[in-house]
Design an enzyme around this catalytic site. Structure first.
Site, short mmCIF file in Angstrom:
data_model
loop_
_atom_site.label_atom_id
_atom_site.label_comp_id
_atom_site.label_asym_id
_atom_site.label_seq_id
_atom_site.Cartn_x
_atom_site.Cartn_y
_atom_site.Cartn_z
N GLU A 1 -8.77 34.74 2.65
CA GLU A 1 -10.01 34.22 3.22
C GLU A 1 -9.98 32.70 3.40
O GLU A 1 -10.54 32.17 4.37
CB GLU A 1 -11.19 34.61 2.33
CG GLU A 1 -12.55 34.30 2.91
CD GLU A 1 -13.68 34.96 2.14
OE1 GLU A 1 -14.76 34.37 2.08
OE2 GLU A 1 -13.48 36.06 1.60
N ASP A 2 -9.33 31.99 2.48
CA ASP A 2 -9.47 30.53 2.44
C ASP A 2 -8.20 29.74 2.71
O ASP A 2 -8.23 28.51 2.66
CB ASP A 2 -10.03 30.11 1.07
CG ASP A 2 -11.44 30.60 0.84
OD1 ASP A 2 -12.13 30.89 1.83
OD2 ASP A 2 -11.85 30.68 -0.32
N ASP B 1 -15.45 38.07 -9.90
CA ASP B 1 -15.61 36.89 -9.05
C ASP B 1 -17.04 36.40 -9.07
O ASP B 1 -17.31 35.21 -9.28
CB ASP B 1 -15.17 37.27 -7.63
CG ASP B 1 -15.28 36.12 -6.64
OD1 ASP B 1 -15.12 34.95 -7.05
OD2 ASP B 1 -15.53 36.39 -5.45
#
Length: 217
Positions: A62-63, A117
């Site tokens: 995602e990052d 998370d």
């Protein structure tokens, strides 16, 4: 890639994630701080193996420029399935959340990683911060989509309990209307007004307000 042990695989994942995230920050700390906190939550509940490895990798697709194919090649399909399930794809935070919820529902073991998370994020957020306000606002939908997954597992139930204690759901969250107004200002290019709305709603400083707007965009 073959590893001699689960411990070796996890150590490789930790260093891979450290390099992939590079200079990214979690608040004012190196990004690895957040990854270690997620791993710590999983350890508290006795999770190792693929979940332990995925803790270090859960944000790399995602990052960072890391691809799903690279994760699978290096760490195997079981790890990729967990990482991909919690990877939100979409044009804004709401879309990314819904995408992840759907993928987690299709792969229920990933709810363990997602709970770790969210718990790590909540435990890193001061109780009166805008971040905590955002997690409280999102919690009803978060629970509606994920609450029935592995519902008969007592360890998962304890994970939910820890998260909800930290969120302190006796505190009224910011309303959907507040968030909608903020998002509409930001989408219209009125960044300063959106930032002022965040600061007014959550009594946070300019740095935190800007980080929240970036996260939601």
């Amino acid at each position: 890639m073959e590893f001699d042990s689960v411990a070796q695989q996890e150590a490789e994942a930790r260093e891979f994630a450290r390099a992939a995230h590079g200079d990214q920050k979690y608040g004012q700390s190196p990004y690895i701080t957040h990854l270690a906190a997620v791993r710590g939550v999983l350890s508290d509940f006795g999770y190792d193996g693929a979940h332990g490895t995925a803790a270090w990798l859960h944000d790399v697709i995602e990052d960072t420029p890391v691809t799903a194919e690279e994760v699978e090649t290096r760490f195997g399909r079981a790890v990729l399935d967990l990482v991909w399930a919690v990877t939100g794809v979409g044009t804004d935070r709401k879309a990314r959340n819904l995408d992840a919820y759907a993928k987690i529902a299709a792969h229920p073991p990933a709810v363990i990683l997602k709970l770790a998370d969210r718990t790590a994020n909540a435990e890193a957020s001061p109780p009166d911060s805008g971040w905590m306000g955002m997690y409280r606002t999102e919690h009803a939908l978060f629970k509606a989509h994920l609450g029935d997954l592995l519902a008969d597992d007592p360890t998962v139930a304890r994970m939910w309990a820890r998260l909800e204690r930290r969120l302190d759901l006796t505190v009224s969250p910011p309303t959907i209307e507040q968030w909608t107004a903020i998002d509409e200002l930001f989408a219209a290019g009125q960044r300063d007004a959106a930032m002022d709305a965040v600061r007014a709603a959550f009594q946070c400083d300019r740095v935190e307000a800007e980080q929240i707007l970036i996260e939601r965009s």
